[in-house]
Design a protein around this motif. Structure first.
Motif, PDB file in Angstrom:
ATOM      1  N   GLY A   1       0.827  -1.205   0.000  1.00  0.00           N
ATOM      2  CA  GLY A   1       0.000   0.000   0.000  1.00  0.00           C
ATOM      3  C   GLY A   1       0.865   1.260   0.000  1.00  0.00           C
ATOM      4  O   GLY A   1       1.986   1.258   0.511  1.00  0.00           O
ATOM      5  N   TRP A   2       0.321   2.312  -0.604  1.00  0.00           N
ATOM      6  CA  TRP A   2       1.041   3.595  -0.693  1.00  0.00           C
ATOM      7  C   TRP A   2       0.609   4.494   0.458  1.00  0.00           C
ATOM      8  O   TRP A   2      -0.589   4.661   0.707  1.00  0.00           O
ATOM      9  N   ASN A   3       1.576   5.053   1.180  1.00  0.00           N
ATOM     10  CA  ASN A   3       1.260   5.849   2.364  1.00  0.00           C
ATOM     11  C   ASN A   3       1.735   7.294   2.244  1.00  0.00           C
ATOM     12  O   ASN A   3       2.149   7.898   3.228  1.00  0.00           O
ATOM     13  N   GLY A   4       1.713   7.833   1.039  1.00  0.00           N
ATOM     14  CA  GLY A   4       2.161   9.207   0.858  1.00  0.00           C
ATOM     15  C   GLY A   4       3.633   9.251   0.479  1.00  0.00           C
ATOM     16  O   GLY A   4       4.309   8.228   0.361  1.00  0.00           O
ATOM     17  N   MET A   5       4.110  10.464   0.277  1.00  0.00           N
ATOM     18  CA  MET A   5       5.498  10.622  -0.145  1.00  0.00           C
ATOM     19  C   MET A   5       6.461  10.193   0.960  1.00  0.00           C
ATOM     20  O   MET A   5       6.249  10.474   2.132  1.00  0.00           O
ATOM     21  N   ALA A   6       7.534   9.536   0.537  1.00  0.00           N
ATOM     22  CA  ALA A   6       8.480   8.950   1.483  1.00  0.00           C
ATOM     23  C   ALA A   6       9.392  10.006   2.080  1.00  0.00           C
ATOM     24  O   ALA A   6       9.666  11.041   1.455  1.00  0.00           O
ATOM     25  N   PRO A   7       9.902   9.785   3.293  1.00  0.00           N
ATOM     26  CA  PRO A   7      10.943  10.658   3.844  1.00  0.00           C
ATOM     27  C   PRO A   7      12.095  10.769   2.852  1.00  0.00           C
ATOM     28  O   PRO A   7      12.454   9.795   2.194  1.00  0.00           O
ATOM     29  N   GLY A   8      12.656  11.960   2.754  1.00  0.00           N
ATOM     30  CA  GLY A   8      13.703  12.206   1.781  1.00  0.00           C
ATOM     31  C   GLY A   8      13.203  12.911   0.534  1.00  0.00           C
ATOM     32  O   GLY A   8      13.997  13.383  -0.282  1.00  0.00           O
TER      33      GLY A   8
END
Length: 288
Positions: free
Chosen positions: A166-173
């Motif tokens: 599942g996609w949880n929004g933009m990743a850290p970084g």
């Protein structure tokens, strides 16, 4: 491949873009789009504004107000805000999310230095979602400029490589890797961004210049593709109000401020940094 824990090459240069500030007419609709489709988190919210970012890093400010007029397509301002993903895996993950959400892309390109997806927000503000190849994979010319192109990107292959989780929004970084502007005149843009702010022209396309520090392909770009001859923006226009340039090298900031003073370009010192406007009324904040 870049780990999300490592700072992107774009951000480790002498200067880089910090965040963008857009003026919109429908704050709720546009902020929901950047939250649900682009994947930014809401960091602060009021009746007239929303601050959004990733993992505590502010990347986008949206504000609204009374008497705001939609900017015409040919107005100076934003061509696109470019969100830099930490790696290709995250770019593919975002693409899969966008496809499942029924998002229509405006385009997709392999620029040799990067792979990029293009779309627009509900008020027509351009957006680029991209990932960089490593600088070791780029081709530099003897004068220090970099080879770029606009080749077809294989969207199916990118989609097929996406994680099945599942996609949880933009990743850290994730960051604002660059900002691409619509301006009225390229020689005038060169005179300001190269000769005053001290950025190097890294590439040219017909009707466009690409500026950067420290050998990046571009932190700021300017084109006249829709906006040839555009005059300064009005204060009550939608679109790009201003953006920030963060200097990792204090001397580069000192040099830029000295050049601005020499050219008699007014700056205002605030808690955020030194505020000014470019020749088309687009605001900048220069900070260390």
């Amino acid at each position: 491949m870049t780990n999300s824990s490592e700072a992107a090459f774009a951000l480790t240069r002498p200067a880089h873009v910090g965040h963008a500030h857009l003026v919109v007419t429908d704050l709720d609709t546009v902020s929901a789009f950047y939250r649900d489709i682009i994947g930014l988190s809401v960091m602060d919210k009021s009746e007239s504004g929303v601050l959004m970012g990733v993992n505590g890093l502010p990347l986008l400010q949206l504000t609204t107000g009374k008497g705001i007029n939609r900017a015409p397509r040919q107005a100076a301002g934003l061509f696109h805000t470019a969100f830099l993903m930490p790696n290709r895996n995250e770019l593919a993950h975002w693409l899969a999310h966008a496809a499942h959400a029924g998002v229509q892309l405006d385009g997709a390109s392999d620029h040799l230095v990067s792979e990029a997806l293009y779309l627009s927000d509900p008020e027509g503000n351009g957006i680029e979602i991209y990932r960089d190849r490593t600088p070791e994979e780029w081709t530099y010319f003897p004068d220090g400029t970099v080879q770029m192109a606009t080749d077809r990107l294989n969207l199916q292959a990118l989609y097929d490589s996406a994680p099945k989780t599942g996609w949880n929004g933009m990743a850290p970084g994730t960051s604002v890797g660059h900002i691409h502007l619509q301006v009225g005149n390229i020689p005038q843009a060169d005179a300001f961004y190269r000769d005053v702010l001290g950025l190097k022209i890294m590439a040219r396309y017909p009707g466009a210049s690409f500026f950067a520090t420290g050998g990046y392909h571009h932190h700021i770009a300017a084109n006249i593709w829709n906006s040839r001859g555009a005059s300064a923006r009005q204060d009550n226009m939608t679109g790009l109000s201003d953006y920030s340039v963060v200097f990792n090298d204090p001397q580069a900031l000192t040099d830029a401020l000295a050049a601005l003073e020499k050219q008699e370009i007014a700056t205002t010192k605030t808690a955020e940094g030194h505020k000014l406007k470019d020749p088309w009324g687009i605001g900048l904040t220069l900070s260390a």
